[in-house]
Design a protein around this motif. Structure first.
Motif, PDB file in Angstrom:
ATOM      1  N   CYS A 146       0.854  -1.185   0.000  1.00  0.00           N
ATOM      2  CA  CYS A 146       0.000   0.000   0.000  1.00  0.00           C
ATOM      3  C   CYS A 146       0.890   1.236   0.000  1.00  0.00           C
ATOM      4  CB  CYS A 146      -0.935   0.007   1.202  1.00  0.00           C
ATOM      5  SG  CYS A 146      -2.336  -1.109   0.994  1.00  0.00           S
ATOM      6  N   PRO A 147       0.395   2.333  -0.568  1.00  0.00           N
ATOM      7  CA  PRO A 147       1.250   3.520  -0.666  1.00  0.00           C
ATOM      8  C   PRO A 147       1.852   3.919   0.675  1.00  0.00           C
ATOM      9  CG  PRO A 147      -0.766   3.842  -1.897  1.00  0.00           C
ATOM     10  CD  PRO A 147      -0.919   2.557  -1.144  1.00  0.00           C
ATOM     11  N   LYS A 148       3.137   4.156   0.638  1.00  0.00           N
ATOM     12  CA  LYS A 148       3.855   4.635   1.818  1.00  0.00           C
ATOM     13  C   LYS A 148       3.708   6.158   1.851  1.00  0.00           C
ATOM     14  CE  LYS A 148       7.291   0.946   1.395  1.00  0.00           C
ATOM     15  NZ  LYS A 148       6.571   0.150   0.433  1.00  0.00           N
ATOM     16  N   PRO A 149       3.849   6.782   3.013  1.00  0.00           N
ATOM     17  CA  PRO A 149       3.685   8.248   3.088  1.00  0.00           C
ATOM     18  C   PRO A 149       4.521   9.007   2.071  1.00  0.00           C
ATOM     19  CG  PRO A 149       3.820   7.325   5.290  1.00  0.00           C
ATOM     20  CD  PRO A 149       4.101   6.189   4.323  1.00  0.00           C
ATOM     21  N   GLU A 150       5.733   8.546   1.800  1.00  0.00           N
ATOM     22  CA  GLU A 150       6.588   9.262   0.840  1.00  0.00           C
ATOM     23  C   GLU A 150       6.127   9.085  -0.614  1.00  0.00           C
ATOM     24  OE1 GLU A 150       8.695   5.312   1.750  1.00  0.00           O
ATOM     25  OE2 GLU A 150       7.660   6.844   2.917  1.00  0.00           O
ATOM     26  N   GLU A 151       5.234   8.121  -0.856  1.00  0.00           N
ATOM     27  CA  GLU A 151       4.722   7.908  -2.203  1.00  0.00           C
ATOM     28  C   GLU A 151       3.445   8.708  -2.481  1.00  0.00           C
ATOM     29  OE1 GLU A 151       6.027   3.393  -3.265  1.00  0.00           O
ATOM     30  OE2 GLU A 151       4.388   3.628  -1.828  1.00  0.00           O
ATOM     31  N   ILE A 152       2.841   9.244  -1.441  1.00  0.00           N
ATOM     32  CA  ILE A 152       1.614  10.025  -1.605  1.00  0.00           C
ATOM     33  C   ILE A 152       1.998  11.449  -1.958  1.00  0.00           C
ATOM     34  CG2 ILE A 152      -0.463  10.891  -0.473  1.00  0.00           C
ATOM     35  CD1 ILE A 152      -0.377   8.300   1.241  1.00  0.00           C
ATOM     36  N   ILE A 153       1.651  11.846  -3.151  1.00  0.00           N
ATOM     37  CA  ILE A 153       2.036  13.152  -3.680  1.00  0.00           C
ATOM     38  C   ILE A 153       1.104  14.240  -3.174  1.00  0.00           C
ATOM     39  CG2 ILE A 153       2.419  14.495  -5.787  1.00  0.00           C
ATOM     40  CD1 ILE A 153       4.355  12.081  -5.277  1.00  0.00           C
ATOM     41  N   LEU A 154      -0.177  13.959  -3.133  1.00  0.00           N
ATOM     42  CA  LEU A 154      -1.156  14.971  -2.755  1.00  0.00           C
ATOM     43  C   LEU A 154      -2.368  14.304  -2.148  1.00  0.00           C
ATOM     44  CD1 LEU A 154      -2.108  17.963  -2.888  1.00  0.00           C
ATOM     45  CD2 LEU A 154      -2.985  17.464  -5.172  1.00  0.00           C
ATOM     46  N   GLU A 155      -2.809  14.825  -1.022  1.00  0.00           N
ATOM     47  CA  GLU A 155      -4.062  14.378  -0.422  1.00  0.00           C
ATOM     48  C   GLU A 155      -5.076  15.487  -0.628  1.00  0.00           C
ATOM     49  OE1 GLU A 155      -4.148  12.479   3.419  1.00  0.00           O
ATOM     50  OE2 GLU A 155      -1.984  12.143   3.291  1.00  0.00           O
ATOM     51  N   LEU A 156      -6.119  15.171  -1.387  1.00  0.00           N
ATOM     52  CA  LEU A 156      -7.160  16.149  -1.649  1.00  0.00           C
ATOM     53  C   LEU A 156      -8.198  16.097  -0.532  1.00  0.00           C
ATOM     54  CD1 LEU A 156      -7.664  15.507  -5.471  1.00  0.00           C
ATOM     55  CD2 LEU A 156      -6.243  17.238  -4.373  1.00  0.00           C
ATOM     56  N   HIS A 157      -8.722  17.281  -0.150  1.00  0.00           N
ATOM     57  CA  HIS A 157      -9.746  17.363   0.889  1.00  0.00           C
ATOM     58  C   HIS A 157     -10.512  18.665   0.715  1.00  0.00           C
ATOM     59  CE1 HIS A 157      -7.214  20.265   3.028  1.00  0.00           C
ATOM     60  NE2 HIS A 157      -6.204  19.433   2.770  1.00  0.00           N
ATOM     61  N   ASP A 158     -11.598  18.793   1.445  1.00  0.00           N
ATOM     62  CA  ASP A 158     -12.437  19.987   1.367  1.00  0.00           C
ATOM     63  C   ASP A 158     -12.134  20.983   2.471  1.00  0.00           C
ATOM     64  OD1 ASP A 158     -13.838  19.083  -0.861  1.00  0.00           O
ATOM     65  OD2 ASP A 158     -15.264  17.969   0.361  1.00  0.00           O
ATOM     66  N   GLY A 159     -10.995  20.859   3.124  1.00  0.00           N
ATOM     67  CA  GLY A 159     -10.656  21.711   4.257  1.00  0.00           C
ATOM     68  C   GLY A 159      -9.924  22.984   3.881  1.00  0.00           C
TER      69      GLY A 159
END
Length: 155
Positions: A130-143
């Motif tokens: 599963c994606p590791k934190p360093e592999e996550i480029i962008l987390e989209l959210h409504d905040g």
């Protein structure tokens, strides 16, 4: 490499099913690509390819097979799939992620996958695919604007 063999290997690794890829020419002279599952015993086409999740795997396998086939050529070396993990059972999600990770590592392909948190099989992941934190480029959210793609203001 024969793309149809690579395609079948990818599908086999993810779904444990036999799939074929073939091309024919339509009435306008253009190429039409076809991908379908075969019954392992009779090699007759099955209806599994009509299901959304299995059809999605066929599309992903096709894209990866093309990129593998052209990995050493001046060709695109990236692919983007939206929601590739949706509707899959956890063992298939993990198998798909493993194939993606291995393919990218071996062939120098950049893979972009968008997924919802709940579509990740994190609790089932015993081998760390599963994606590791360093592999996550962008987390989209409504905040706020920082959670928006391209940091756009709300319209």
């Amino acid at each position: 490499r024969d793309m149809s063999l690579v395609f079948n290997r990818i599908v086999q690794e993810i779904l444990h099913r036999t799939a074929i890829l073939y091309v024919d020419q339509n009435d306008e002279g253009n190429l039409d690509f076809h991908a379908e599952f075969n019954d392992g015993d009779s090699e007759a086409p099955t209806e599994e390819g009509r299901g959304t999740s299995f059809r999605q795997i066929l599309c992903i396998a096709f894209d990866l097979a093309v990129l593998i086939g052209y990995a050493r050529e001046p060709f695109f070396h990236f692919v983007y799939h939206d929601g590739g993990l949706e509707r899959l059972e956890n063992k298939r999600k993990l198998a798909l992620l493993q194939v993606i990770r291995d393919t990218c590592s071996k062939h120098g392909i950049q893979y972009i996958l968008s997924a919802l948190d709940e579509d990740l099989a994190i609790s089932e992941d015993t081998v760390g695919v599963c994606p590791k934190p360093e592999e996550i480029i962008l987390e989209l959210h409504d905040g706020g604007d920082e959670g928006r793609l391209f940091k756009m203001v709300r319209f």
